[in-house]
Design a protein around this motif. Structure first.
Motif: not given
Length: 511
Positions: A158, A160, A177, A180
């Protein structure tokens, strides 16, 4: 205070107060008689009244003392400009500014020795983490400043999660989002290690606010050889890096450089795809070169934070020793910059309309302009021009961002570290009158290919971004007296700017 206590004691012990105010006390005594004698009631009221008057006077004096830049009473002199000659409601006869004297002060302070540029080692020591993350050299086959950075498998799950930009608003969270799913597709594997491509901007739109930066940014984004950050205004160099942003819980957050670099991941992935197509064999960490038949990756990364040129509130010095450009130059001595300016008088009015308030009116703007000029004049009586342009306390005290229009002060500071040919200075008036010609200046400056006929037509048809709304247009232009005052104030700065740029159009045709 001593005299008040003496009066209180004397009246208490004698009947003099009672004799002086017999009839008044008689009316009050029916209700207060249970607690005080008639004489005591009179003395009590006298003491209370005097005490309140003393406290009120003290508070007024204290308020004046605690203001960082208060103005002394300005006297009427020959050659002054009324705060409003069109409507008596705007201000009283007291609000007069000796413009001639103010202009003389500005002219005398505009001739100053250029700032001393800090040593590179001192710049590095000021932000050692920044210089530990970004390498000394970038991939030579990529026009933008890019490099490969190893990433741990834990971080890659993940990337971010801890990014402050992603958490700062729902809109920005949505943008993160969306990044990703594509993140893992662009990781490069070499000898069991994962690498990601990182990039800084090749060029920066650095200013100024309310001068057309949003429309210029949106238009340049349409060029096929340009890739922007996912948000237009990171404000990292002047605010995020120094903890000048505020989180929801009210505390300032420092945005690490990794947060800033994440904003260019989409651009880096676009460059990575081009590198993959242009290379064969082991291209994972190839040092691409322009010689030997390898094609240069001509993709330019950029962002458009209009605070970069002028905002240094994160520093506390009166005349800042370190500026944002010192850090950029140490990392990217070959970087390019675009700033777009407009008549500073109109810029200030547009700025006022943008930060809407309930009492928005041309009269309110006039009063705020008047106070801002007075506060700046007061500052100049004590400090240098640069100190007043960058001063944090003065910025907070002024009701308008008057100092943002002092373009030449900030430009001269940029020219202490970057060459003149690295900074393109445009005018909003030219951009609005002939967008095609102004854009061509930017394309030539950046070395971009001409747009196709179809794309150029699409660009010309685009709606102007961030233009003045209907409500603001209904308010009408500023008062003539306000315009006269602000033109007089800005005229010395404009003359200096036109001289530095060797371009008389930056005088903005003031009479």
């Amino acid at each position: 205070m001593f005299m008040v206590l003496l009066c209180f004691f004397y009246c208490w012990q004698t009947n003099m107060c009672e004799t002086l105010a017999h009839k008044w006390v008689k009316l009050l005594s029916t209700r207060l008689g249970r607690f005080f004698s008639k004489a005591r009631v009179v003395c009590f009221l006298i003491v209370l009244t005097l005490t309140l008057l003393i406290m009120a006077s003290y508070n007024l004096t204290w308020d004046k003392k605690r203001l960082p830049f208060t103005t002394s009473p300005i006297q009427v002199r020959p050659g002054v400009v009324h705060s409003n000659t069109a409507a008596a409601k705007v201000s009283s006869q007291n609000n007069l500014i000796d413009v001639k004297q103010l202009v003389e002060i500005i002219n005398s302070k505009l001739e100053y020795t250029p700032r001393k540029v800090p040593d590179e080692k001192d710049v590095i020591e000021m932000d050692s983490h920044l210089f530990s993350v970004i390498p000394d050299h970038f991939l030579p086959g990529v026009k933008s400043p890019c490099w490969y950075k190893e990433i741990s498998s834990e971080r890659s799950t993940d990337p971010y999660r801890n990014n402050h930009y992603c958490r700062s608003s729902p809109t920005r969270k949505t943008l993160c989002d969306k990044m990703r799913p594509n993140f893992h597709k662009h990781l490069q594997n070499r000898d069991g290690k994962l690498f990601r491509l990182r990039c800084l901007p090749y060029f920066y739109i650095i200013g100024q606010p309310k001068c057309g930066t949003t429309d210029l940014y949106s238009t340049l984004k349409m060029h096929p050889e340009v890739q922007s950050s996912i948000i237009k205004e990171p404000h990292w160099w002047t605010r995020g890096r120094l903890g000048h942003f505020h989180s929801r819980d009210g505390f300032s957050d420092i945005f690490r450089v990794e947060n800033y670099l994440d904003l260019f991941d989409v651009a880096a992935q676009h460059i990575q795809e081009k590198m993959n197509r242009n290379s064969s064999g082991d291209h994972h960490i190839t040092q691409f070169v322009t010689e030997g038949g390898t094609e240069m990756i001509n993709v330019l990364t950029f962002e458009a934070s209009p605070s970069t040129m002028w905002d240094n509130r994160g520093r506390k010095e009166s005349e800042p020793g370190f500026l944002a450009q010192d850090f950029i130059h140490t990392l990217q001595p070959g970087a390019k910059f675009i700033t777009i300016l407009r008549d500073p008088v109109e810029r200030l009015y547009s700025d006022y309309l943008y930060f809407k308030e309930d009492k928005e009116s041309v009269e309110d703007f006039h009063q705020k302009a008047l106070k801002s000029v007075q506060l700046f004049q007061s500052c100049l009586s004590q400090w240098s021009l640069r100190a007043c342009a960058y001063n944090r306390n003065l910025f907070s005290s002024k009701p308008l961002r008057l100092h943002v229009g002092l373009y030449v002060v900030f430009l001269l500071d940029w020219l202490t570290v970057f060459h003149r040919d690295q900074i393109l200075v445009l005018r909003l008036e030219d951009y609005a009158a002939d967008k095609r010609a102004t854009l061509q200046k930017a394309f030539d400056f950046l070395g971009l290919s001409p747009l196709s006929v179809e794309l150029e037509e699409d660009v010309m048809k685009q709606r102007v971004e961030n233009s003045r709304g209907m409500k603001d247009r209904e308010l009408g232009p500023m008062l003539p007296a306000t315009r006269d005052l602000l033109r007089e104030f800005h005229q010395p700065f404009n003359r200096k700017l036109a001289s530095v740029l060797d371009d008389s159009t930056f005088l903005w045709s003031y009479p």
